[in-house]
Motif scaffolding. Structure first.
Motif, PDB file in Angstrom:
ATOM      1  N   LEU A  44       0.781  -1.148  -0.103  1.00 42.30           N
ATOM      2  CA  LEU A  44       0.131   0.164  -0.050  1.00 42.30           C
ATOM      3  C   LEU A  44       0.838   1.249   0.008  1.00 42.30           C
ATOM      4  N   LEU A  45       0.406   2.114  -0.868  1.00 44.60           N
ATOM      5  CA  LEU A  45       1.157   3.360  -0.761  1.00 44.60           C
ATOM      6  C   LEU A  45       0.086   4.648  -0.280  1.00 44.60           C
ATOM      7  N   VAL A  46       0.725   5.148   0.768  1.00 44.81           N
ATOM      8  CA  VAL A  46      -0.100   6.289   1.616  1.00 44.81           C
ATOM      9  C   VAL A  46       0.518   7.552   1.259  1.00 44.81           C
ATOM     10  N   LEU A  47      -0.474   8.456   0.473  1.00 40.57           N
ATOM     11  CA  LEU A  47      -0.051   9.807   0.585  1.00 40.57           C
ATOM     12  C   LEU A  47      -0.458  10.633   1.546  1.00 40.57           C
ATOM     13  N   VAL A  48       0.753  11.386   2.183  1.00 38.87           N
ATOM     14  CA  VAL A  48       0.373  12.181   3.174  1.00 38.87           C
ATOM     15  C   VAL A  48       0.575  13.731   2.536  1.00 38.87           C
ATOM     16  N   LYS A  49      -0.418  14.295   2.825  1.00 40.43           N
ATOM     17  CA  LYS A  49      -0.475  15.927   2.208  1.00 40.43           C
ATOM     18  C   LYS A  49      -1.049  16.987   3.115  1.00 40.43           C
ATOM     19  N   ASP A  50      -0.448  17.929   3.147  1.00 38.19           N
ATOM     20  CA  ASP A  50      -0.698  19.190   4.129  1.00 38.19           C
ATOM     21  C   ASP A  50      -1.923  20.224   3.444  1.00 38.19           C
ATOM     22  N   HIS A  51      -2.317  21.174   3.700  1.00 39.46           N
ATOM     23  CA  HIS A  51      -3.452  21.939   3.164  1.00 39.46           C
ATOM     24  C   HIS A  51      -2.694  23.239   3.056  1.00 39.46           C
ATOM     25  N   GLY A  52      -1.537  23.330   2.795  1.00 39.78           N
ATOM     26  CA  GLY A  52      -0.609  24.633   2.390  1.00 39.78           C
ATOM     27  C   GLY A  52      -0.949  24.920   1.085  1.00 39.78           C
ATOM     28  N   GLU A  53      -0.639  26.301   0.376  1.00 38.26           N
ATOM     29  CA  GLU A  53      -0.780  26.599  -0.977  1.00 38.26           C
ATOM     30  C   GLU A  53       0.820  26.950  -1.323  1.00 38.26           C
ATOM     31  N   PRO A  54       1.321  26.025  -2.234  1.00 38.69           N
ATOM     32  CA  PRO A  54       0.892  24.742  -3.036  1.00 38.69           C
ATOM     33  C   PRO A  54       1.002  23.722  -1.652  1.00 38.69           C
ATOM     34  N   ALA A  55       0.199  22.619  -1.752  1.00 41.52           N
ATOM     35  CA  ALA A  55       0.194  21.647  -0.706  1.00 41.52           C
ATOM     36  C   ALA A  55       1.691  20.719  -1.155  1.00 41.52           C
ATOM     37  N   MET A  56       2.113  20.225  -0.054  1.00 39.31           N
ATOM     38  CA  MET A  56       3.357  19.544   0.001  1.00 39.31           C
ATOM     39  C   MET A  56       3.014  18.157   0.570  1.00 39.31           C
ATOM     40  N   THR A  57       3.665  17.012  -0.174  1.00 41.33           N
ATOM     41  CA  THR A  57       3.365  15.563   0.236  1.00 41.33           C
ATOM     42  C   THR A  57       4.586  14.992   0.458  1.00 41.33           C
ATOM     43  N   VAL A  58       4.309  13.600   1.159  1.00 37.23           N
ATOM     44  CA  VAL A  58       5.125  12.570   1.472  1.00 37.23           C
ATOM     45  C   VAL A  58       4.459  11.145   1.325  1.00 37.23           C
ATOM     46  N   THR A  59       5.295  10.377   0.729  1.00 35.68           N
ATOM     47  CA  THR A  59       4.529   8.913   0.457  1.00 35.68           C
ATOM     48  C   THR A  59       5.242   7.878   1.602  1.00 35.68           C
ATOM     49  N   ALA A  60       4.243   7.155   2.189  1.00 37.84           N
ATOM     50  CA  ALA A  60       4.796   6.235   2.996  1.00 37.84           C
ATOM     51  C   ALA A  60       4.445   4.721   2.273  1.00 37.84           C
ATOM     52  N   THR A  61       5.358   3.690   2.356  1.00 38.24           N
ATOM     53  CA  THR A  61       4.913   2.181   2.048  1.00 38.24           C
ATOM     54  C   THR A  61       4.682   1.296   3.044  1.00 38.24           C
ATOM     55  N   VAL A  62       3.340   0.874   3.089  1.00 43.36           N
ATOM     56  CA  VAL A  62       3.031  -0.286   4.116  1.00 43.36           C
ATOM     57  C   VAL A  62       2.775  -1.644   3.327  1.00 43.36           C
ATOM     58  N   LEU A  63       3.599  -2.548   3.727  1.00 43.73           N
ATOM     59  CA  LEU A  63       3.749  -3.737   3.306  1.00 43.73           C
ATOM     60  C   LEU A  63       2.985  -4.667   4.192  1.00 43.73           C
ATOM     61  N   LEU A  64       1.585  -5.344   3.659  1.00 39.05           N
ATOM     62  CA  LEU A  64       0.805  -6.215   4.538  1.00 39.05           C
ATOM     63  C   LEU A  64       0.917  -7.681   4.290  1.00 39.05           C
ATOM     64  N   SER A  65       1.221  -8.499   4.854  1.00 37.49           N
ATOM     65  CA  SER A  65       1.341 -10.054   4.701  1.00 37.49           C
ATOM     66  C   SER A  65      -0.139 -10.486   5.276  1.00 37.49           C
ATOM     67  N   LEU A  66      -0.615 -11.326   4.326  1.00 39.26           N
ATOM     68  CA  LEU A  66      -1.880 -12.000   4.815  1.00 39.26           C
ATOM     69  C   LEU A  66      -1.533 -13.614   5.215  1.00 39.26           C
ATOM     70  N   VAL A  67      -1.697 -14.080   6.423  1.00 42.68           N
ATOM     71  CA  VAL A  67      -1.591 -15.277   6.796  1.00 42.68           C
ATOM     72  C   VAL A  67      -2.761 -15.606   7.557  1.00 42.68           C
ATOM     73  N   GLU A  68      -2.676 -17.206   7.938  1.00 46.91           N
ATOM     74  CA  GLU A  68      -3.801 -17.635   8.497  1.00 46.91           C
ATOM     75  C   GLU A  68      -3.470 -17.376  10.160  1.00 46.91           C
ATOM     76  N   ASN A  69      -4.549 -17.810  10.829  1.00 51.82           N
ATOM     77  CA  ASN A  69      -4.523 -17.428  12.309  1.00 51.82           C
ATOM     78  C   ASN A  69      -3.282 -18.177  12.954  1.00 51.82           C
TER      79      ASN A  69
END
Length: 850
Positions: free
Chosen positions: A647-672
């Motif tokens: 997953l790529l999460v875009l973090v953005k402020d509300h300034g003019e112009p807006a500035m952003t940073v991207t966070a990468t989230v790696l999720l591993s789906l496993v059994e219980n």
């Protein structure tokens, strides 16, 4: 024959009064000298400088000078030895006539400081004038019928001198028929008469020639003579006779031409032509009488024929004779005394001299500004002059001598209030109606440096955006000085101090002449929110005066900082977050969270989170909270979902112009079961984290207990610290309110993690608030949730100190949030752990109060 005028017994009684009057006249001046008339050039009069107490060395520097209204060239002062001497011939008779007193009035003036002395020099009479008769030959006609002891008045001689020098004695040639007689009448007037001793006989002697000699009392004696030619007439033996020997009359000086003065009356007992009388002025007649009066020869009426002037002549003595028309005319004599009465027909004269201008505004009261002299040619009340000044001026008149005044300063001057004064001196006499004259002088007030530059207000607030170009003009200060010229020339400078570890002059500068303030380098809101300093304004006077103004420069934030991912989820830039997710979780389960902060403030630091989908990918079973950054499932996971989700999460402020940073989230789906094993396998590696969590929980428990047990103690400490912080508040100002908001999904977000708190440009940054939250349900906003929020606010109000202000509202146009504003003020640093519970979620808050 030697005759002299003998004073009567009453004359000796006047001697003490005469001596007293002379002493008073002498005492009315500051110095009194005397000098004989006709003294030679250079004759010593007096040591005037020594008598006035003046040093000889001061005479020239202090501009020693002698001024005389009468004759300025008669006397002079030698500036080398300070001696007053005779400069030119002094003729007392020319100077004062027959006045008993004759003096030369001098004004001695010196400068630095201005002083005026009055000196009177009496001119003593010497016997330099011989007696003079009106004519050298006098013809007298006497009828032979005149009986013995008949008196024939004679014109006596006159002597221009005074006193003993004018005391005349008369001597007549020895003869058998006539003797000389002198006497005083009731009016104390001296008369000279020729007395017949025995009956005349025309047949025996027809004519007598006698020499009359007048001798004065001076030393040496001087004499004058007249030849008397006496002709003996026959028959007409009754002469005209006047009612009185002396007639006195008073006439106003404004009498018109032709005004009747008096009508004389003489009678003659003879008949016919011998009784007809002709009136005339007895010769010789003075030109003043002939030009002023006229007598009717038939009626004896005396009338004016020209304008009278009291100031020129106050008394006219007119000898009048009445002659009959007989063959041998006989004559009667009388004297007419015409006194001229003064009227107020002369305007006072005002003279202003010795001006000391301009006058400094710091001049002391009683300083002499000018000298004023007044005069009036009238006499009595008509000649008594009083002076007055224009009202409402800081000056007054001080009388220094008769008819002499000094214009002096009466009160303090202020050039900034009034730069000059027009002083009008009004001289008014005592006549009815009174006459007056005015003289004016313009007094300019010279400026001194008694006003400091003044700013329009003591403090200015300036707003400047950060990242300004170097040398940018940010403000202009202006001070006004009420003085003039160089005293009002203002220059500006910074009041140097330290701002942190740097000098103030490295941040700003001020132009010395214009007062423009420049920023020397770009300002950084994140480094310095408030720059407070003083600008000094100084004038160019002596001594220098100045004042200061305070400038508070607020650095406004711009969106110049991009959001930053927070550890431990993101170790460094580009780091990924790895999580294990069981496939059995249901919809809405929070599987991870992305945390970020922004160094900016306000809208520039208000962050939102957005999930970016890869190109060509299907809909993701995950979503991210718009304002919380929490990643949760949108549905139950199934076998069709890929075992590894990136997953790529875009973090953005509300300034003019807006500035952003991207966070990468790696999720591993496993059994219980796999989740349990992996959790056991990683338990050792997460031990430090669990230890930290245990420590945090311990702190939470302690804080909860402390809040309950130390509530009363907190209130007491607050009161004590409130009193102790009075001086601190005067320096640093009240504490800055902290703002904590609840996001749309119910968690807390801290908009700005770091602030630099400015107190006169110093002091390290401190954290105002740290907030912790647990996972929240994805959907909020119901009526029940609103009630729960209100309960939470009420709970916070109960827990917080009474000085705090708690409000709940919607400060932005964005998603609604709940806000607490805690105005903590300048308290000492404390750590308070506050726990609030609501139906939505228990929240744990730690407030660090600075």
């Amino acid at each position: 024959m030697l005759l002299s005028w003998q004073r009567g017994p009453g004359s000796w009684r006047l001697l003490p009064w005469l001596l007293l009057f002379t002493a008073w006249r002498a005492g009315s001046c500051q110095l009194h000298y005397s000098v004989p008339e006709e003294a030679k050039h250079g004759t010593f009069v007096g040591r005037i400088a020594q008598d006035l107490g003046l040093e000889l060395a001061e005479l020239v520097p202090r501009l020693f000078r002698v001024v005389s209204k009468d004759r300025g060239d008669l006397l002079e002062v030698n500036l080398q030895n300070g001696i007053l001497f005779v400069n030119s011939r002094i003729d007392r008779e020319e100077l004062c006539g027959r006045s008993a007193e004759c003096s030369i009035h001098l004004e001695v003036i010196v400068d630095g400081p201005l002083q005026v002395f009055h000196v009177e020099v009496e001119v003593r009479d010497i016997n330099d004038n011989r007696p003079l008769f009106p004519e050298s030959n006098k013809s007298i006609m006497i009828a032979e019928s005149r009986p013995p002891e008949t008196r024939f008045p004679l014109d006596g001689a006159s002597d221009a001198d005074i006193g003993v020098n004018s005391a005349l004695t008369y001597r007549l040639d020895s003869n058998d028929y006539f003797v000389l007689d002198t006497q005083n009448n009731r009016e104390q007037r001296f008369s000279l008469s020729l007395v017949l001793r025995k009956t005349l006989d025309r047949e025996e002697i027809q004519e007598h020639s006698l020499l009359l000699t007048a001798t004065d009392g001076g030393k040496p004696e001087l004499t004058g003579t007249v030849q008397l030619l006496i002709t003996i007439l026959d028959v007409n033996d009754n002469a005209p006779e006047f009612d009185r020997l002396i007639y006195k009359v008073r006439v106003l000086e404004n009498a018109l031409n032709g005004t009747l003065v008096i009508k004389l009356n003489a009678t003659d007992s003879d008949d016919g032509t011998n009784g007809d009388i002709i009136y005339s002025f007895r010769r010789p007649v003075s030109p003043a009488v002939v030009g002023t009066f006229d007598i009717n020869p038939n009626s004896g009426e005396v009338r004016t024929k020209s304008k009278l002037d009291f100031e020129e002549k106050k008394l006219y003595e007119i000898p009048v004779e009445a002659v009959d028309r007989g063959n041998i005319p006989m004559t009667g004599h009388c004297t007419l005394l015409v006194e001229i009465l003064d009227i107020n027909d002369n305007t006072p004269e005002v003279m202003i001299t010795s001006l000391s201008l301009p006058v400094r505004e710091d001049a002391q009261p009683s300083s002499v500004i000018a000298l004023i002299s007044v005069s009036d040619r009238d006499s009595g009340a008509n000649g008594q002059v009083t002076c007055s000044l224009t009202p409402n001026v800081p000056f007054k008149l001080v009388s220094t001598f008769k008819n002499y005044y000094s214009l002096v300063l009466d009160s303090a001057l202020d050039r900034e209030t009034k730069t000059d004064y027009k002083v009008v001196v009004t001289a008014r006499d005592g006549g009815s109606p009174s006459l007056w004259a005015m003289a004016s002088v313009s007094v300019e007030v010279a400026d001194v440096n008694d006003n400091a530059p003044v700013f329009a207000q003591p403090e200015y607030t300036v707003f400047v955006k950060e990242n300004n170009p170097p040398g940018a003009h940010i403000f202009t200060v202006s001070a006004v000085d009420a003085d003039a010229q160089e005293n009002a020339l203002v220059s500006y400078s910074l009041v140097e101090r330290r701002v942190g570890e740097r000098a103030l002059s490295s941040y700003v500068s001020v132009h010395a002449e214009s007062g423009k303030v420049y920023a020397l380098q770009p300002l950084d809101h994140e480094e310095l929110e408030l720059l407070q300093f003083q600008v000094s304004a100084r004038d160019a006077g002596v001594p220098v005066l100045g004042s200061n103004v305070t400038l508070q420069v607020f650095v406004l934030d711009e969106n110049d900082n991009a959001p930053t991912l927070l550890p431990p989820r993101a170790g460094d830039t580009g780091g990924a977050i790895s999580e294990l997710v069981s496939r059995s979780v249901g919809a809405g389960h929070v599987v991870s969270k992305v945390s970020a902060v922004d160094a900016d403030s306000g809208y520039n630091a208000w962050l939102s989170y957005e999930l970016l989908l890869a190109a060509g990918s299907s809909r993701s079973p995950f979503r991210v909270g718009l304002y919380t950054g929490e990643i949760s499932t949108t549905r139950a996971l199934d076998e069709a979902d890929a075992p590894r989700q990136r997953l790529l999460v875009l973090v953005k402020d509300h300034g003019e112009p807006a500035m952003t940073v991207t966070a990468t989230v790696l999720l591993s789906l496993v059994e219980n079961g796999q989740v349990t094993k992996i959790s056991s396998f990683t338990s050792y590696s997460t031990a430090p984290s669990e230890t930290s969590l245990v420590a945090v929980n311990l702190y939470l428990i302690i804080a909860i207990c402390a809040v309950s047990s130390l509530l009363v103690l907190t209130l007491l400490l607050y009161t004590a610290l409130r009193c102790a912080a009075v001086n601190t508040e005067g320096t640093c100002g009240s504490g800055k309110p902290m703002l904590v908001c609840s996001s749309a999904v119910g968690s807390w977000s801290y908009s700005q993690q770091r602030r630099q708190r400015v107190c006169s440009g110093e002091g390290p940054p401190k954290t105002d608030l740290v907030a912790f939250s647990q996972s929240l349900p994805p959907v909020l906003g119901s009526a029940e949730e609103t009630c729960q929020r209100e309960r939470l606010v009420e709970r916070l109000k109960e827990v917080m100190p009474r000085r705090s202000e708690v409000s709940f509202g919607f400060p932005w146009n964005g998603p609604p949030c709940g806000c607490w504003e805690w105005n903590v003020g300048p308290l000492q640093e404390q750590s308070v752990l506050l726990t609030a519970e609501s139906a939505l979620q228990p929240l744990f808050l730690v407030f660090l109060i600075a």
